[in-house]
Design a protein around this motif. Structure first.
Motif, PDB file in Angstrom:
ATOM      1  N   GLY A 199       0.807  -1.200   0.000  1.00 53.29           N
ATOM      2  CA  GLY A 199       0.000   0.000   0.000  1.00 53.29           C
ATOM      3  C   GLY A 199       0.849   1.262   0.000  1.00 53.29           C
ATOM      4  N   ALA A 200       1.947   1.250   0.745  1.00 56.37           N
ATOM      5  CA  ALA A 200       2.816   2.429   0.790  1.00 56.37           C
ATOM      6  C   ALA A 200       3.475   2.681  -0.557  1.00 56.37           C
ATOM      7  N   LEU A 201       3.916   1.596  -1.235  1.00 60.18           N
ATOM      8  CA  LEU A 201       4.544   1.757  -2.542  1.00 60.18           C
ATOM      9  C   LEU A 201       3.547   2.262  -3.583  1.00 60.18           C
ATOM     10  N   SER A 202       2.353   1.670  -3.562  1.00 56.33           N
ATOM     11  CA  SER A 202       1.335   2.126  -4.509  1.00 56.33           C
ATOM     12  C   SER A 202       0.946   3.575  -4.236  1.00 56.33           C
ATOM     13  N   SER A 233      -4.427   2.235 -10.134  1.00 57.18           N
ATOM     14  CA  SER A 233      -3.294   1.930  -9.253  1.00 57.18           C
ATOM     15  C   SER A 233      -2.173   1.224 -10.009  1.00 57.18           C
ATOM     16  N   LEU A 234      -2.532   0.208 -10.804  1.00 58.43           N
ATOM     17  CA  LEU A 234      -1.513  -0.520 -11.563  1.00 58.43           C
ATOM     18  C   LEU A 234      -0.880   0.372 -12.624  1.00 58.43           C
ATOM     19  N   GLY A 235      -1.692   1.231 -13.258  1.00 53.36           N
ATOM     20  CA  GLY A 235      -1.139   2.136 -14.262  1.00 53.36           C
ATOM     21  C   GLY A 235      -0.103   3.068 -13.684  1.00 53.36           C
ATOM     22  N   ALA A 236      -0.353   3.579 -12.461  1.00 50.72           N
ATOM     23  CA  ALA A 236       0.625   4.458 -11.823  1.00 50.72           C
ATOM     24  C   ALA A 236       1.897   3.709 -11.472  1.00 50.72           C
ATOM     25  N   HIS A 264       3.659   5.793  -5.682  1.00 51.03           N
ATOM     26  CA  HIS A 264       3.648   5.840  -7.146  1.00 51.03           C
ATOM     27  C   HIS A 264       2.512   6.743  -7.655  1.00 51.03           C
ATOM     28  N   LEU A 265       1.361   6.632  -7.033  1.00 49.01           N
ATOM     29  CA  LEU A 265       0.243   7.489  -7.438  1.00 49.01           C
ATOM     30  C   LEU A 265       0.555   8.962  -7.163  1.00 49.01           C
ATOM     31  N   HIS A 266       1.192   9.227  -6.048  1.00 50.70           N
ATOM     32  CA  HIS A 266       1.562  10.612  -5.731  1.00 50.70           C
ATOM     33  C   HIS A 266       2.539  11.167  -6.756  1.00 50.70           C
ATOM     34  N   ASP A 267       3.557  10.366  -7.102  1.00 46.75           N
ATOM     35  CA  ASP A 267       4.562  10.833  -8.057  1.00 46.75           C
ATOM     36  C   ASP A 267       3.945  11.085  -9.429  1.00 46.75           C
ATOM     37  N   LEU A 268       3.037  10.198  -9.850  1.00 50.54           N
ATOM     38  CA  LEU A 268       2.415  10.373 -11.160  1.00 50.54           C
ATOM     39  C   LEU A 268       1.515  11.619 -11.175  1.00 50.54           C
ATOM     40  N   TYR A 296      -4.693  12.259  -4.532  1.00 44.11           N
ATOM     41  CA  TYR A 296      -4.977  11.276  -5.588  1.00 44.11           C
ATOM     42  C   TYR A 296      -4.832   9.836  -5.111  1.00 44.11           C
ATOM     43  N   PRO A 297      -3.738   9.442  -4.468  1.00 39.66           N
ATOM     44  CA  PRO A 297      -3.654   8.050  -4.012  1.00 39.66           C
ATOM     45  C   PRO A 297      -4.724   7.699  -2.984  1.00 39.66           C
ATOM     46  N   VAL A 298      -5.088   8.668  -2.137  1.00 42.50           N
ATOM     47  CA  VAL A 298      -6.164   8.394  -1.181  1.00 42.50           C
ATOM     48  C   VAL A 298      -7.469   8.110  -1.921  1.00 42.50           C
ATOM     49  N   SER A 299      -7.767   8.889  -2.965  1.00 37.46           N
ATOM     50  CA  SER A 299      -8.992   8.696  -3.732  1.00 37.46           C
ATOM     51  C   SER A 299      -9.017   7.339  -4.417  1.00 37.46           C
ATOM     52  N   VAL A 300      -7.888   6.949  -5.023  1.00 35.76           N
ATOM     53  CA  VAL A 300      -7.838   5.664  -5.731  1.00 35.76           C
ATOM     54  C   VAL A 300      -7.998   4.508  -4.759  1.00 35.76           C
ATOM     55  N   ASP A 301      -7.283   4.553  -3.613  1.00 36.05           N
ATOM     56  CA  ASP A 301      -7.357   3.445  -2.658  1.00 36.05           C
ATOM     57  C   ASP A 301      -8.741   3.345  -2.016  1.00 36.05           C
ATOM     58  N   LEU A 302      -9.364   4.492  -1.736  1.00 37.47           N
ATOM     59  CA  LEU A 302     -10.701   4.448  -1.144  1.00 37.47           C
ATOM     60  C   LEU A 302     -11.727   3.862  -2.119  1.00 37.47           C
ATOM     61  N   LEU A 303     -11.631   4.219  -3.386  1.00 34.20           N
ATOM     62  CA  LEU A 303     -12.548   3.646  -4.373  1.00 34.20           C
ATOM     63  C   LEU A 303     -12.327   2.147  -4.514  1.00 34.20           C
ATOM     64  N   LEU A 304     -11.083   1.717  -4.428  1.00 33.38           N
ATOM     65  CA  LEU A 304     -10.766   0.290  -4.524  1.00 33.38           C
ATOM     66  C   LEU A 304     -11.368  -0.471  -3.347  1.00 33.38           C
TER      67      LEU A 304
END
Length: 224
Positions: free
Chosen positions: A18-21, A81-84, A24-28, A42-50
């Protein structure tokens, strides 16, 4: 004696992944022009939707409902997440992000909001409500059963009084006709028949003789 705490390998692996993903989302997002706190959102939004899609998927599956919508949003969040992760692995120049990726990153909040809303507030009829067991027949109040099954009283037909029979029409008295007048009428009738070929009617006879209608009718009756 308190049990010794042992680290859970699955939990540790989940935290690391989770930390790595998240990173990566933050950097992208930051490379796509979303700086400051927006890049961290952005990473919070993606992980919450997941997580919301996965939870919704399990609830629908346990209830025996269709899980297509939950699978759709789970796939969308997983692809983001995978795309990032793949994009930040050296395959993409983060110093020169293409325009299409900037558009995807900028449009993600609206897409995530739509998905979260549909997951939290599904369409009417998709969520099974709490099961309600029907009450046994022996628990139904007897007054309800009697009221529902009692036959309705049949109204007796009202008797309509018979109307009195109409009085018979009065028979008109015969009009006396002098014999010479009848003979004169016969001549007029014969002359009319010879000239026109038709019988002399009552109205014509009345006009020729100058008598009342009743007398003309009585004369015509004697001519037949």
């Amino acid at each position: 004696m308190l049990p010794k705490a042992r680290p859970d390998a699955v939990l540790v692996q989940a935290v690391i992944a989770g930390a790595l993903s998240f990173a990566h989302l933050h950097d992208l997002a930051e490379a796509a022009g979303q700086d400051g706190w927006k890049a961290w959102a952005y990473p919070v939004s993606v992980d919450l939707l997941l997580v919301a899609a996965w939870r919704r998927l399990r609830l629908l599956r346990d209830a025996g409902e269709r899980v297509r919508s939950a699978w759709t949003w789970f796939t969308v969040a997983l692809a983001a997440s995978l795309g990032a992760n793949v994009a930040t692995a050296g395959l993409l120049d983060l110093g020169n992000v293409p325009d299409w990726l900037r558009i995807l990153v900028a449009g993600w909040p609206a897409l995530a909001f739509l998905g979260g809303t549909l997951l939290v507030h599904p369409a009417a009829g998709t969520d099974p409500g709490p099961a309600v067991d029907p009450a046994p027949a022996d628990e139904i109040p007897p007054t309800v059963i009697e009221r529902d099954t009692a036959p309705e009283p049949v109204a007796e037909p009202e008797l309509v009084p018979a109307l009195p029979a109409p009085a018979p029409a009065p028979v008109p008295e015969p009009v006396p006709v002098p014999a010479p007048l009848v003979e004169h009428a016969r001549k007029l009738a014969a002359d009319h028949l010879a000239r026109t070929g038709t019988e002399l009617d009552t109205d014509t006879l009345r006009a020729r003789l100058g008598v009342p209608a009743a007398m003309a009718a009585a004369i015509t009756a004697q001519l037949i």
